[in-house]
Design a protein around this motif. Structure first.
Motif, PDB file in Angstrom:
ATOM      1  N   SER A  67     -19.194  54.797  10.934  1.00  0.00           N
ATOM      2  CA  SER A  67     -19.999  54.154  11.968  1.00  0.00           C
ATOM      3  C   SER A  67     -21.450  54.622  11.916  1.00  0.00           C
ATOM      4  CB  SER A  67     -19.375  54.441  13.338  1.00  0.00           C
ATOM      5  OG  SER A  67     -20.114  53.840  14.357  1.00  0.00           O
ATOM      6  N   GLN A 103     -18.565  53.125  18.615  1.00  0.00           N
ATOM      7  CA  GLN A 103     -18.028  52.682  17.328  1.00  0.00           C
ATOM      8  C   GLN A 103     -18.073  51.161  17.206  1.00  0.00           C
ATOM      9  OE1 GLN A 103     -14.325  54.701  17.883  1.00  0.00           O
ATOM     10  NE2 GLN A 103     -14.836  56.316  16.412  1.00  0.00           N
ATOM     11  N   HIS A 144     -13.732  50.113   9.397  1.00  0.00           N
ATOM     12  CA  HIS A 144     -14.645  51.228   9.141  1.00  0.00           C
ATOM     13  C   HIS A 144     -14.628  51.654   7.671  1.00  0.00           C
ATOM     14  CE1 HIS A 144     -15.109  51.258  13.433  1.00  0.00           C
ATOM     15  NE2 HIS A 144     -16.135  52.059  13.263  1.00  0.00           N
TER      16      HIS A 144
END
Length: 183
Positions: free
Chosen positions: A16, A134, A54
């Protein structure tokens, strides 16, 4: 999923942060390649769509197109299995796969395509978990794609939403300047 939960959380946080830096054009040196390598044995398992998105941030920002394509293929196969008995399947189909595709498209410079993928789900990203910070990496991707594709109307709407929530944010103010500079 291999590795401890804390190790994966560390990878998510690092992805992130480094993705945000990538969006701003900051050179992160070899850190992104090390992060992408760390993700390789922890994704493609269709365990948690949020983590896979991610991992895509690491692969995409590190220009590891092979790993990015493998991850997308794995996610698409999972979605095509039509196993809607798990929350992760539903989250992958509705949010995780589109977010991962958009991140990859962004890294290829396909900003219009990034917008096309993210706009319909921008208010649903919270469904696949993670913290606000995030998930904000996805919102920043959307805004940056709008700015880079020079779509003034969409960029203005997106930055105004951010300014309502955080009027004193330095990031938001800087982005407002960029949006206002779009001809």
């Amino acid at each position: 999923q291999e590795g401890s939960d804390s190790a994966v959380l560390t990878l998510v946080d690092a992805s992130s942060v480094l993705w945000r830096l990538y969006l701003e054009g900051t050179d992160v040196g070899g850190r992104i390649n090390a992060l992408a390598d760390a993700w390789k044995d922890k994704c493609n398992q269709n365990f948690y769509a949020f983590n896979e998105a991610h991992a895509m941030m690491a692969f995409a920002s590190g220009n590891d197109h092979e790993a990015a394509r493998k991850l997308l293929e794995s996610m698409k196969e999972y979605v095509n299995s039509n196993d809607d008995s798990t929350t992760n399947y539903i989250n992958t189909r509705k949010i995780g796969l589109p977010v991962s595709e958009a991140i990859y498209e962004f890294s290829l410079g396909n900003f219009d395509r990034t917008l096309e993928i993210l706009m319909p789900i921008k208010n649903s990203v919270h469904q696949f978990g993670g913290s606000h910070a995030q998930r904000d990496a996805v919102a920043r991707t959307l805004l940056e794609a709008a700015i880079r594709s020079r779509q003034k109307r969409i960029s203005t709407a997106l930055i105004n939403e951010r300014l309502v929530a955080r009027p004193n944010s330095l990031y938001n103010r800087n982005k407002l300047e960029q949006v206002n500079a779009i001809a």
